[in-house]
Enzyme design. Structure first.
Site, PDB file in Angstrom:
ATOM      1  N   SER A 142       0.845  -1.188   0.000  1.00 20.62           N
ATOM      2  CA  SER A 142       0.000   0.000   0.000  1.00 20.62           C
ATOM      3  C   SER A 142       0.886   1.246   0.000  1.00 20.62           C
ATOM      4  CB  SER A 142      -0.952  -0.034   1.193  1.00 20.62           C
ATOM      5  OG  SER A 142      -1.987   0.899   1.044  1.00 20.62           O
TER       6      SER A 142
ATOM      7  N   HIS B 254      -8.042  -4.994  -1.052  1.00 28.02           N
ATOM      8  CA  HIS B 254      -6.787  -4.414  -0.597  1.00 28.02           C
ATOM      9  C   HIS B 254      -5.984  -5.372   0.281  1.00 28.02           C
ATOM     10  CE1 HIS B 254      -4.201  -0.953  -0.161  1.00 28.02           C
ATOM     11  NE2 HIS B 254      -4.246  -1.011   1.159  1.00 28.02           N
TER      12      HIS B 254
ATOM     13  N   ASP C 244      -9.697  -3.910  -5.197  1.00 31.24           N
ATOM     14  CA  ASP C 244      -9.085  -3.053  -4.188  1.00 31.24           C
ATOM     15  C   ASP C 244      -9.755  -1.679  -4.191  1.00 31.24           C
ATOM     16  OD1 ASP C 244      -7.430  -1.566  -2.526  1.00 31.24           O
ATOM     17  OD2 ASP C 244      -5.603  -2.532  -3.243  1.00 31.24           O
TER      18      ASP C 244
END
Length: 700
Positions: A552, A672, A637
């Site tokens: 991320s 995610h 995501d």
């Protein structure tokens, strides 16, 4: 940028060939140049078309990339299976959580052998019954996530939320606990969180903006009514802010929190009077963040008002200002106050000093504190599940890089600690003492000291050992020095694992965070590079076998350090990487964009635009030898859209002048956090380990 190159002359880096696949099988993305203009500056993006979600060209290209990575991993199937067998031989297939209490009843999460999901067990009168079976709920779905479950105060009903796509969009359902009957009424499109009022009839929940996915509305639902008629009780219109809900430990208030990166505001609703309007506790102010909890004598407030590392204050009623409150724990430049919990007869504070966590238990006046810490150098302590306001015992958890997690109970009357629960491995050969953990301090370009937590197997030759260096460095998040049962497979093969606690996190307090955000963001990247350099120069690893990993915002870190110091890293794993920084932050229709301005800056402002452009990984890909790279994402995501890593891979591959493989692995049924279910999660880890071992030349 000249400082980034200072290690180049110290270590030689020889290009290597690890991919025997025919070059003609390597995916080549079509280019459709898109002109992007801002502040009279023109960027050309040849892969802008990849944001056309669900279009045939996009799906076809992802399939081509996935087939390419599949061929790579098919060649390593034996090693991947070896890792999976090691995981299975180490981790109990019927692993359990510590028992925990909700409203006088005891529950425990349990994994079930040969099943992907957990069961929640109710333990009553020495009898165990299945309260929740995630496996049954997940049946027929490629992806499943139980977001939250909330049991009514009288224990007769449970509200639970589910996401069956991976987009973090949850539907709330209700079940009668005695009969097991799931009610017909359902609340769609929520963030998953649920709180009951004390009347056993009213629940509060959070709605997301359908476009940006920002949590911005709080609704009240009365059982037995149609959710389309639920009452909106709070709406946050400032797009920098998101909302969430909690309930105080004494069960007196429902709290509505509206929070941005730099300021916050809390509203209260009496849990006994859920139909009443919310009341503001303290109005938001610029650069003021605060948290509150309630005790029968008043309110306890953690605030950063004129206190970067926060102070604890008290008010008998809703105060007019922070200044009017009684200071219980003053601000300390060396100690960051992480968390507090207020029980009926005592106060608990969790803090961090020089990276070391400590829990303090004292009187409600914040005196006579007893401190709980560990004699080790590298470990993590934290408050565990504490649900009973009248308890005389506080639960806390402990873990380290060499020790599986444990739950302890501290008795405030006897001031004694008792081990309550400890995770163990089923591998009879595992011994914590066979591994070494320590903390070292690297020197940054500007002279700051960067803490690094490291672990390795006792007896290895460090100077010849490959290093996997992990980093994040954003949002004030502190990566814990926690145990990993799967990571042992790397340590046992001679790897050193390290966490670089770089600026942008709060490992060393609020200033450490502030020095790694906005127009100080580049410190995050140079700190990580300096940490890798330091470990190599001080003999903690083989300087020619350094690997990096982050996800991320940590994926942004991976992209930046790879552009800045490609010679330093032999391989890089970037998970759901945020790499197209400028284009994403200019598109306010993309989820989370506006709320991120306080973390990264607003590129609509010229100074911020140029600064962000100076490090945006996608914009700085150029022709050079890149290290081996594994880039992963989930198609659904909601935090980092799939097209960011997809575009990045295409651009990297076009510009790579070396022979190292660049792989893209997109899980089409994930979001995610990657795929759901135990087997999917372990397979993803095994593939990452196989990638590292392939590059390192480890075949078994």
């Amino acid at each position: 940028m000249k400082n980034f190159l200072r290690l180049f002359s110290l270590f030689s880096f020889t290009p290597f060939i690890v991919n025997s696949q025919n070059a003609s099988t390597i995916p080549v993305a079509k280019e459709i140049p898109k002109e992007l203009i801002k502040h009279n500056h023109v960027r050309i993006d040849p892969y802008f078309w990849m944001n056309e979600r669900d279009s045939k060209p996009v799906l076809d290209y992802i399939a081509e990339e996935n087939n390419y990575s599949k061929r790579f991993f098919d060649q390593k199937e034996g090693l991947i299976n070896t890792f999976l067998k090691e995981f299975d031989g180490r981790i109990n297939p019927e692993e359990t959580s510590a028992p925990f209490e909700i409203q006088g009843k005891t529950y425990q999460w349990r994994q079930i052998k040969d099943k992907d999901y957990r069961e929640l067990i109710l333990i009553e009168n020495q009898k165990e019954t299945v309260f929740f079976d995630e496996n049954a709920l997940a049946l027929g779905h490629e992806y499943y996530s139980l977001g939250d479950f909330s049991i009514s105060p009288n224990n007769e009903l449970v509200a639970f939320s589910q996401d069956k796509i991976g987009r973090r969009n949850y539907a709330i359902s209700f079940r009668e606990n005695k009969s097991g009957k799931v009610l017909k009424e359902q609340i769609p499109n929520t963030d998953g969180s649920i709180l009951w009022a004390n009347d056993n009839q009213t629940v509060f929940y959070v709605k997301k903006d359908p476009t940006t996915l920002r949590e911005f509305q709080i609704y009240r639902h009365v059982l037995g009514t149609n959710s389309s008629k639920d009452e909106l009780i709070f709406e946050e219109k400032d797009e920098r802010f998101a909302v969430y809900i909690t309930k105080t430990l004494d069960k007196q208030f429902i709290l509505i929190h509206s929070v941005s990166s730099t300021s916050s505001e809390t509203w209260l609703i009496g849990a006994d009077k859920p139909a009443e309007k919310a009341v503001c506790f303290l109005k938001r102010e610029k650069d003021h963040l605060y948290e509150i909890t309630h005790h029968e004598t008043g309110f306890y407030i953690l605030t950063n008002k004129n206190s970067p590392n926060r102070k604890l204050v008290f008010s008998k009623s809703i105060p007019n200002s922070v200044e009017s409150c009684e200071v219980l724990i003053a601000h300390n430049n060396d100690v960051y106050l992480d968390e507090m919990e207020v029980f009926k007869s005592f106060l608990v504070v969790q803090s961090r000093k020089m990276g070391r966590t400590e829990i303090s238990v004292g009187s409600l006046q914040a005196t006579n504190f007893s401190s709980i810490s560990m004699p080790e150098e590298v470990y993590e302590l934290g408050l565990s599940f504490n649900e009973n306001y009248e308890s005389k015992v506080v639960n806390y958890h402990y873990t380290s890089l060499t020790s599986p997690s444990s739950i302890y109970k501290y008795n405030i009357e006897s001031k004694t600690t008792q081990l309550f629960f400890q995770k163990t491995l089923i591998d009879p050969n595992f011994r914590s003492e066979n591994y070494v953990s320590t903390r070292i301090w690297a020197t940054a370009n500007d002279g700051q000291k960067i803490p690094i937590s490291i672990v390795y197997k006792k007896g290895i030759d460090l100077k010849k050992a490959p290093l996997l260096l992990y980093g994040y460095g954003s949002y004030g998040v502190t990566i814990p020095a926690a145990f990993s049962a799967t990571r042992l497979s790397l340590l046992d093969r001679g790897f050193v694992f390290a966490i670089a606690h770089i600026r942008g996190g709060k490992f060393l307090g609020e200033k450490w965070y502030q020095d790694g955000k906005l127009n100080h963001k580049r410190n995050t990247f140079t700190d990580f590079i300096n940490a890798a350099e330091w470990m190599a120069m001080k003999g903690y690893c083989d300087p020619n076998s350094i690997y990096a990993q982050g996800g991320s915002a940590g994926g942004l870190l991976m992209g930046s350090v790879t552009n800045l110091a490609p010679y330093l890293f032999k391989g890089v794993i970037a998970q759901v990487p945020f790499v197209d920084v400028v284009s994403t932050m200019l598109d306010e229709s993309i989820p989370l964009t506006v709320g991120e301005y306080e973390e990264w800056g607003n590129p609509n402002e010229e100074d911020a635009y140029w600064y962000m452009l100076s490090y945006s990984p996608y914009d700085h890909v150029k022709q050079m030898d890149y290290p081996a790279m594994l880039i992963t994402t989930g198609y659904h995501d909601s935090q980092v859209q799939y097209w960011e890593p997809l575009k990045w891979v295409a651009k990297l591959r076009k510009n790579n002048t070396g022979n190292a493989p660049i792989l893209f692995d997109c899980t089409m049924s994930a979001g995610h956090g990657g795929g759901s279910g135990r087997s999917t999660e372990r397979l993803e880890v095994a593939k990452e380990f196989a990638f590292l071992c392939e590059i390192q030349g480890i075949n078994e």
